[in-house]
Design a protein around this motif. Sequence first.
Motif, mmCIF file in Angstrom:
data_model
loop_
_atom_site.group_PDB
_atom_site.id
_atom_site.type_symbol
_atom_site.label_atom_id
_atom_site.label_comp_id
_atom_site.label_asym_id
_atom_site.label_seq_id
_atom_site.Cartn_x
_atom_site.Cartn_y
_atom_site.Cartn_z
ATOM 1 N N PHE A 247 23.617 13.287 -20.381
ATOM 2 C CA PHE A 247 24.700 13.953 -19.648
ATOM 3 C C PHE A 247 24.155 15.141 -18.835
ATOM 4 C CE2 PHE A 247 27.448 17.789 -20.155
ATOM 5 C CZ PHE A 247 28.483 17.454 -19.301
ATOM 6 N N THR A 248 23.353 16.005 -19.493
ATOM 7 C CA THR A 248 22.863 17.207 -18.785
ATOM 8 C C THR A 248 21.861 16.833 -17.693
ATOM 9 O OG1 THR A 248 21.242 17.523 -20.548
ATOM 10 C CG2 THR A 248 23.232 18.865 -20.653
ATOM 11 N N ALA A 251 23.966 15.699 -14.793
ATOM 12 C CA ALA A 251 24.715 16.821 -14.203
ATOM 13 C C ALA A 251 23.753 17.703 -13.407
ATOM 14 C CB ALA A 251 25.406 17.623 -15.304
ATOM 15 N N GLU A 252 22.577 17.943 -13.964
ATOM 16 C CA GLU A 252 21.611 18.804 -13.269
ATOM 17 C C GLU A 252 21.078 18.122 -12.005
ATOM 18 O OE1 GLU A 252 18.699 20.293 -16.094
ATOM 19 O OE2 GLU A 252 20.299 20.916 -17.449
ATOM 20 N N LEU A 253 20.908 16.799 -12.084
ATOM 21 C CA LEU A 253 20.471 16.068 -10.888
ATOM 22 C C LEU A 253 21.493 16.259 -9.762
ATOM 23 C CD1 LEU A 253 18.551 13.745 -9.707
ATOM 24 C CD2 LEU A 253 20.396 12.205 -10.374
ATOM 25 N N LEU A 254 22.773 16.140 -10.104
ATOM 26 C CA LEU A 254 23.816 16.251 -9.071
ATOM 27 C C LEU A 254 23.900 17.653 -8.484
ATOM 28 C CD1 LEU A 254 26.737 14.151 -10.615
ATOM 29 C CD2 LEU A 254 25.139 13.480 -8.813
ATOM 30 N N VAL A 255 23.719 18.681 -9.313
ATOM 31 C CA VAL A 255 23.894 20.031 -8.765
ATOM 32 C C VAL A 255 22.641 20.553 -8.065
ATOM 33 C CG1 VAL A 255 25.673 20.636 -10.450
ATOM 34 C CG2 VAL A 255 23.324 21.351 -10.883
ATOM 35 N N VAL A 329 30.129 6.521 -2.966
ATOM 36 C CA VAL A 329 30.322 6.762 -4.406
ATOM 37 C C VAL A 329 29.360 5.884 -5.209
ATOM 38 C CG1 VAL A 329 31.949 6.478 -6.321
ATOM 39 C CG2 VAL A 329 32.697 7.576 -4.206
ATOM 40 N N SER A 330 29.251 4.606 -4.829
ATOM 41 C CA SER A 330 28.350 3.707 -5.588
ATOM 42 C C SER A 330 26.918 4.205 -5.518
ATOM 43 C CB SER A 330 28.365 2.290 -5.022
ATOM 44 O OG SER A 330 29.624 1.796 -5.076
ATOM 45 N N ARG A 331 26.530 4.681 -4.314
ATOM 46 C CA ARG A 331 25.147 5.162 -4.186
ATOM 47 C C ARG A 331 24.934 6.399 -5.071
ATOM 48 N NH1 ARG A 331 23.477 8.979 -1.212
ATOM 49 N NH2 ARG A 331 25.159 8.933 0.316
ATOM 50 N N ARG A 335 22.588 6.374 -9.368
ATOM 51 C CA ARG A 335 21.407 7.055 -9.935
ATOM 52 C C ARG A 335 21.664 7.575 -11.342
ATOM 53 N NH1 ARG A 335 20.990 11.341 -5.054
ATOM 54 N NH2 ARG A 335 21.188 9.837 -3.394
ATOM 55 N N LEU A 336 22.900 7.470 -11.797
ATOM 56 C CA LEU A 336 23.236 8.129 -13.064
ATOM 57 C C LEU A 336 23.211 7.151 -14.235
ATOM 58 C CD1 LEU A 336 26.249 10.332 -11.837
ATOM 59 C CD2 LEU A 336 23.793 10.780 -11.640
ATOM 60 N N GLY A 337 23.021 7.719 -15.441
ATOM 61 C CA GLY A 337 22.843 6.856 -16.614
ATOM 62 C C GLY A 337 24.050 6.826 -17.542
#
Length: 519
Positions: A247-248, A251-255, A329-331, A335-337
């Motif tokens: 999760f972290t 979240a960190e990848l996105l921010v 959105v799909s792209r 990248r997320l798990g």
Amino acid sequence: MIACLERYVHETDAESRQDDDVSSICKTLDLQGSIEFGGGSTGFADKDFGGVYSFEPSAVIRPSCADDVARVVKAASRSSNLTVAARGNGHSINGQAMAHRGLVLDMRSTEDNHFKLLTINGVYYVDVSGGALWEDVLKRCVLEFGMAPRSWTDYLSLTVGGTLSNAGVSGQAFRYGPQTSNVTELEVVTGKGDVLICSENENPELFFGVLGGLGQFGVITRARVVLQSAPDMVRWIRVVYSEFDEFTQDAELLVTQPVKGESSFDYVEGFVFVNSDDRVNGWPSVSLDPKHGFEPDFLPPTAGSVLYCLEVALHYNSDDNLSAVDTVVSRLLGRLGFNRNLKFQVDVSYVDFLLRVKRAEEQAKASRIWDSPHPWLNMFVSKSDIAEFDRAVFKKILKDGIGGPMLVYPVLRSKWDNRTSVMVPDEEIFYLVALLRFTCPNPKPPSVEKLVAQNHEIIQYCNKRGSDFKLYLPHYKSQEEWKNHFGNQWTRFVEMKACFDPMAILSPGQNIFSRLPQP
Ligand SMILES: Cc1cc2nc3c(=O)[nH]c(=O)nc-3n(C[C@H](O)[C@H](O)[C@H](O)COP(=O)(O)OP(=O)(O)OC[C@H]3O[C@@H](n4cnc5c(N)ncnc54)[C@H](O)[C@@H]3O)c2cc1C
């Protein structure tokens, strides 16, 4: 109730005499606004959203302009011991907007004083009153200009002056910083009663001091807020994780991903929920659409006592091609798990998205939990300490939930202006942790004292471990604790107090400084 325990002062002759003084002082004020003696017609000024403390003021004043505020502050400075608390919408938790036997300024009365669009060097701004509610700022900006502020709080029935005195944090802060990073000019009435304009270039000490300054240096009567063009729609998505580190990491990848050319989410938050069918704390709290329930069968057998939800949103316009929105959105999600079977999404208007907590408020009011006590705890915890915090706090102390959201999401220190008074951890990535406790009156809720003790246990755990953390919307009982909170900024904070509010008249409910007698 702590409220009773904390009523530390018995009425004395001196205090009764002071009440007499208050009425004669107030009679000479010659305000354009109005004055009401006692706690106001609804007694609202001796309460706040926290419902933990109660301090009755001598008078509630509804100023109509900055000059009224200045007159009140000056009158208090001529008295022997009157204090003045600016009250926004009273959504503090620990009596921060109260003034025991002092004067409470109900800033909501000034909400219509300013509302003006400006352009400076091609950037749009709106000038708004310190007493304006953010929800009104939103509606007017969208309706009248098709524009909106960039950085929000989750809930918008809060005033501009109230959140700017703290920070103002939500899922946009990773990109734009908190609300304190999104204003460029303020009009402030200092504790000396001076009405000053301040900005990065004009009275900068006051400007940065007041932002996050817990109401200590002045009353904000106007703020200039940066605007951007408002989108029409928002794709609002929640995805579920069973492992905190996954999760972290996401979240960190996105921010942290750069916003160049490619679109990225416009809002990133997250929360912890209980791995059970508990209606408030568990699986049912995740879905965004009543037609799409949470299917626990999709959880892996290794899932623990709590689970994690990443909440993201993407802005778009109603004339955008929806398949293009789907592709973006799909792209981004690709990248997320997260658990692919536990994804929830809805499309809502931008205004409805920003007013999402208002709907929760209406439901909570109907079930009477909105008005029960809220011993909330808000903190900023550094990235290095958040995994251990999860193990000790979310997975153990709070494993059964808190009757409300347990927010946890990363923000970036570089988006916070370190010249303001807001205190945050030292690391570039730190997490906002918000334990938004709701106590249902039926069946009998846990006592407020017990919940406050649990908050202390969490703070003590962090202290003992030597975690890099700061309380957000802090509340301390001794100046020693405030000194620790501000660390190497304490001397500066004290100097600013001496400069802008030398008699410590303002915001007594923060309990940082004691009112000094006249020199
Ligand atoms: C339901 C709910 C949701 C929330 N969500 C968020 C969130 O998402 N993000 C977030 O950051 N915070 C959030 N908060 C916390 C909120 O930002 C603070 O409690 C804020 O102080 C409340 O604003 P208010 O206008 O009610 O201020 P008040 O509680 O009235 O005042 C807070 C402090 O600011 C001072 N003050 C008030 N007005 C002024 C002024 N004009 N000038 C100078 N000082 C002033 C007061 O004296 C007091 O010390 C939430 C609170 C609630 C109850």
